[in-house]
Design a protein around this motif. Structure first.
Motif, PDB file in Angstrom:
ATOM      1  N   TYR A  73       1.291  -1.181   0.597  1.00  0.00           N
ATOM      2  CA  TYR A  73      -0.155   0.062   0.042  1.00  0.00           C
ATOM      3  C   TYR A  73       0.698   1.535   0.154  1.00  0.00           C
ATOM      4  O   TYR A  73       1.871   1.846   0.676  1.00  0.00           O
ATOM      5  CB  TYR A  73      -0.673  -0.291   1.304  1.00  0.00           C
ATOM      6  N   TRP A  75       0.179   0.832  -3.411  1.00  0.00           N
ATOM      7  CA  TRP A  75       0.131   0.409  -4.720  1.00  0.00           C
ATOM      8  C   TRP A  75      -0.785   0.144  -5.212  1.00  0.00           C
ATOM      9  O   TRP A  75      -1.365  -1.279  -3.855  1.00  0.00           O
ATOM     10  CB  TRP A  75       1.561   0.088  -4.514  1.00  0.00           C
ATOM     11  N   GLU A 105      -2.876   2.067 -10.159  1.00  0.00           N
ATOM     12  CA  GLU A 105      -1.688   1.582 -10.088  1.00  0.00           C
ATOM     13  C   GLU A 105      -1.643   1.930  -9.072  1.00  0.00           C
ATOM     14  O   GLU A 105      -0.494   1.733  -8.148  1.00  0.00           O
ATOM     15  CB  GLU A 105      -0.788   2.533 -11.275  1.00  0.00           C
ATOM     16  N   GLN A 106      -2.191   2.874  -7.606  1.00  0.00           N
ATOM     17  CA  GLN A 106      -2.219   3.706  -6.438  1.00  0.00           C
ATOM     18  C   GLN A 106      -3.823   2.810  -6.330  1.00  0.00           C
ATOM     19  O   GLN A 106      -4.807   3.289  -6.812  1.00  0.00           O
ATOM     20  CB  GLN A 106      -1.905   4.529  -6.916  1.00  0.00           C
ATOM     21  N   GLU A 108      -6.743   4.536  -2.546  1.00  0.00           N
ATOM     22  CA  GLU A 108      -6.680   4.800  -1.521  1.00  0.00           C
ATOM     23  C   GLU A 108      -7.584   4.784  -0.803  1.00  0.00           C
ATOM     24  O   GLU A 108      -8.847   4.837  -1.617  1.00  0.00           O
ATOM     25  CB  GLU A 108      -7.495   6.254  -1.838  1.00  0.00           C
ATOM     26  N   ASN A 118      -4.748   5.949 -11.659  1.00  0.00           N
ATOM     27  CA  ASN A 118      -3.125   5.824 -12.109  1.00  0.00           C
ATOM     28  C   ASN A 118      -2.478   7.088 -12.679  1.00  0.00           C
ATOM     29  O   ASN A 118      -2.575   7.598 -12.421  1.00  0.00           O
ATOM     30  CB  ASN A 118      -2.725   4.836 -13.397  1.00  0.00           C
TER      31      ASN A 118
END
Length: 130
Positions: A73, A75, A105-106, A108, A118
């Motif tokens: 995390y 990612w 890609e990320q 939250e 991304n």
């Protein structure tokens, strides 16, 4: 000092088994339903879950799927996506869903909201089902 040196390998082995993905940071143990892609409401049902460390699974508009997720995390990088192969009227929406999901890609997590994004500026917004 010798005792500490002997414990270090044991502690390292214990930490290797820990989940460092988004699942361990608030996303695990919940079903996440897709609400929008790039700010546009998604026209079909699609969801994802984190059933165990290193795995993502869920339901696309037509098919169930699973994939590997083993990056820490925040990612987010799915590998080895596998899906069943049933046809349905929402097959185009499913293609859009899988393409977007694989491009993320990320991640939250904020309460009941999961955002995947991304570097190209694309974003997927999910809500938790409680």
């Amino acid at each position: 000092m010798l005792r500490a040196a002997l414990l270090l390998p044991v502690v390292s082995l214990i930490q290797c088994g820990q989940d460092e993905t988004v699942a361990a940071y608030g996303a695990g143990g919940r079903e996440w339903v897709l609400r929008s892609i790039d700010g546009t409401e998604f026209p079909a049902f699609a969801a994802l879950e984190f059933p165990e460390a290193g795995r993502v699974a869920g339901q696309g508009p037509c098919n169930g799927y699973s994939a590997t997720l083993d990056v820490p995390y925040p990612w987010f990088e799915l590998r080895d996506l596998a899906a069943t192969r049933a046809a349905c009227p929402d097959l185009e929406a499913e293609g859009t869903f899988f393409a977007a999901l694989m491009a993320m890609e990320q991640s939250e997590v904020s309460g009941g909201i999961l955002i995947l994004r991304n570097e190209a500026g694309h974003e997927m917004l999910f809500n938790a089902v409680d």
